[in-house]
Design a protein around this motif. Sequence first.
Motif, short mmCIF file in Angstrom:
data_model
loop_
_atom_site.label_atom_id
_atom_site.label_comp_id
_atom_site.label_asym_id
_atom_site.label_seq_id
_atom_site.Cartn_x
_atom_site.Cartn_y
_atom_site.Cartn_z
N GLN A 51 0.83 -1.20 0.00
CA GLN A 51 0.00 0.00 0.00
C GLN A 51 0.87 1.25 0.00
O GLN A 51 0.61 2.21 -0.76
CB GLN A 51 -0.92 0.00 1.22
CG GLN A 51 -1.94 1.12 1.22
CD GLN A 51 -2.94 0.98 2.37
OE1 GLN A 51 -2.56 0.65 3.48
NE2 GLN A 51 -4.20 1.25 2.09
N ILE A 52 1.89 1.28 0.84
CA ILE A 52 2.79 2.43 0.88
C ILE A 52 3.52 2.59 -0.44
O ILE A 52 3.63 3.70 -0.99
CB ILE A 52 3.80 2.28 2.05
CG1 ILE A 52 3.07 2.38 3.39
CG2 ILE A 52 4.90 3.33 1.95
CD1 ILE A 52 3.92 2.01 4.58
N ILE A 55 1.28 4.12 -3.07
CA ILE A 55 1.09 5.56 -2.90
C ILE A 55 2.28 6.33 -3.46
O ILE A 55 2.12 7.39 -4.08
CB ILE A 55 0.86 5.90 -1.41
CG1 ILE A 55 -0.50 5.36 -0.96
CG2 ILE A 55 0.95 7.40 -1.16
CD1 ILE A 55 -0.74 5.43 0.54
N VAL A 181 3.18 14.10 1.71
CA VAL A 181 1.81 14.60 1.77
C VAL A 181 1.76 16.13 1.75
O VAL A 181 0.81 16.73 1.25
CB VAL A 181 1.04 14.08 3.01
CG1 VAL A 181 -0.41 14.55 2.98
CG2 VAL A 181 1.09 12.57 3.08
N ALA A 247 0.38 2.65 7.33
CA ALA A 247 -0.12 2.57 5.96
C ALA A 247 -1.52 3.18 5.86
O ALA A 247 -1.84 3.89 4.91
CB ALA A 247 -0.12 1.13 5.48
N LYS A 248 -2.34 2.88 6.86
CA LYS A 248 -3.69 3.43 6.90
C LYS A 248 -3.65 4.95 7.00
O LYS A 248 -4.37 5.66 6.28
CB LYS A 248 -4.44 2.85 8.11
CG LYS A 248 -5.88 3.33 8.27
CD LYS A 248 -6.81 2.54 7.39
CE LYS A 248 -8.27 2.79 7.76
NZ LYS A 248 -9.19 1.98 6.96
N LEU A 250 -1.26 7.01 6.14
CA LEU A 250 -0.74 7.64 4.93
C LEU A 250 -1.81 7.72 3.85
O LEU A 250 -1.97 8.75 3.19
CB LEU A 250 0.47 6.85 4.42
CG LEU A 250 1.16 7.41 3.17
CD1 LEU A 250 1.61 8.85 3.40
CD2 LEU A 250 2.34 6.53 2.77
N ARG A 251 -2.57 6.64 3.69
CA ARG A 251 -3.65 6.66 2.69
C ARG A 251 -4.68 7.72 3.03
O ARG A 251 -5.13 8.48 2.15
CB ARG A 251 -4.33 5.29 2.61
CG ARG A 251 -5.46 5.22 1.59
CD ARG A 251 -6.06 3.84 1.49
NE ARG A 251 -6.70 3.41 2.73
CZ ARG A 251 -7.92 3.80 3.11
NH1 ARG A 251 -8.62 4.65 2.36
NH2 ARG A 251 -8.45 3.34 4.22
N LEU A 252 -5.06 7.82 4.29
CA LEU A 252 -6.04 8.81 4.71
C LEU A 252 -5.52 10.23 4.53
O LEU A 252 -6.26 11.14 4.13
CB LEU A 252 -6.42 8.58 6.18
CG LEU A 252 -7.20 7.29 6.47
CD1 LEU A 252 -7.25 7.02 7.97
CD2 LEU A 252 -8.62 7.37 5.89
N VAL A 254 -3.30 11.27 2.33
CA VAL A 254 -3.29 11.57 0.90
C VAL A 254 -4.70 11.92 0.42
O VAL A 254 -4.90 12.88 -0.35
CB VAL A 254 -2.74 10.38 0.10
CG1 VAL A 254 -2.96 10.57 -1.40
CG2 VAL A 254 -1.25 10.19 0.39
N GLU A 255 -5.70 11.19 0.90
CA GLU A 255 -7.08 11.47 0.50
C GLU A 255 -7.53 12.83 1.01
O GLU A 255 -8.19 13.59 0.29
CB GLU A 255 -7.99 10.37 1.05
CG GLU A 255 -7.80 9.02 0.36
CD GLU A 255 -8.64 7.92 1.01
OE1 GLU A 255 -9.27 8.19 2.06
OE2 GLU A 255 -8.64 6.80 0.48
#
Length: 380
Positions: A51-52, A55, A181, A247-248, A250-252, A254-255
């Motif tokens: 996931q990382i 991204i 980010v 990982a969670k 970082l995804r959040l 970015v969103e």
Amino acid sequence: MIYFDNSATTAIHPLALDAYVKTSQKIMGNPSSLHDLGTQANRLMQQARKQIAGILAVSPHEIWFTSGGTEGDNWVLKGTALAKKSFGNHLIISAVEHPAVSETAQQLAELGFEVSIAPVNKEGFVDVDQLAALIRKETILVSVMAVNNEVGMIQPIQAISELLKNYPKIHFHVDAVQAIVKVPQELWLTERVDFATFSAHKFHGPRGVGFIYWREGRKLAPLMTGGGQEENHRSGTENVAGIVAMAKALRLAVEKKAERPAHVAKLKEYLTEELQKFAKVTVFSGAENFAPHILCFALQGIRGEVMVHALEEKQIYISTTSACSSRSKTESSTLHAMNVAGNLATSAVRVSLDESNTMAEVEQFLIIFNQLYRKFSKVN
């Protein structure tokens, strides 16, 4: 409460915290164990790695987990020194690096390596021509941070990358802890960057976990030896819950950034304009080629720690430049490198913003600062 110290650390995102708790409760196996519980833990860890990597648009084989930015910086500098000592003993760092880089370089110097310091101009930017003049046949590493943690300059990583294309054997390391980010990735992760370091708690992940980007094909000796985890690159039982939460987060992050791409920049712009109206305030952080989330300024004659505690009494939290060294009460190393006078450098403070901050908080900050300005003017 108004929290303007996000470059020191961010609040963990509730969903990242939930991921941490659930993983801690349900995934009890050691990811190195051969049984099914270990396989479950390892599978989660590899999913987080993918996931990382996704991204960052790199290969999962180029992501390696650490305990954070400081370990990552130490690993790249010392690992390069060990891996390439037969090829050379010379390292170059910029004059405005985080202590995790500058003090590591100093330690290597005490062990016999040679370290050169690339100077910066009055605004804090590395002079690429002067950096080029420092390169010699013994040079094995150049380390320049992407975004300065004290003042917020976005260093010319692209220009340095172009320079180092002529020196393919030199490792190029970028401390990207304050960049991910916050600023566009193309400004700090070019094809020529060999290593980049990151820390989860800077983007609403948990403390004590991070990762490095390690470009495939480059050599790096391990800093941690023992159990052979991370394919013998970084021994020590992996923090699976922390890695999953990172990982969670970082995804959040970015969103959220994608939802309001200019939000933080607008807050900084307004705050800068208002602070510049005060006669005794000096703003060090500019707009062009500066990160949108960091604003460093000084109130003449008032030490930074005095301002920090005065604002704290009003439930407003900022820091004296770098939080990592603020308790030592010394002047900013970055401002010193920029040739800012010592009495002004010791007055410097840092406001660091985040997507969660609001214009109402900025306005409230300015109301309180105006009150303090008047109070301090009477005694100064």
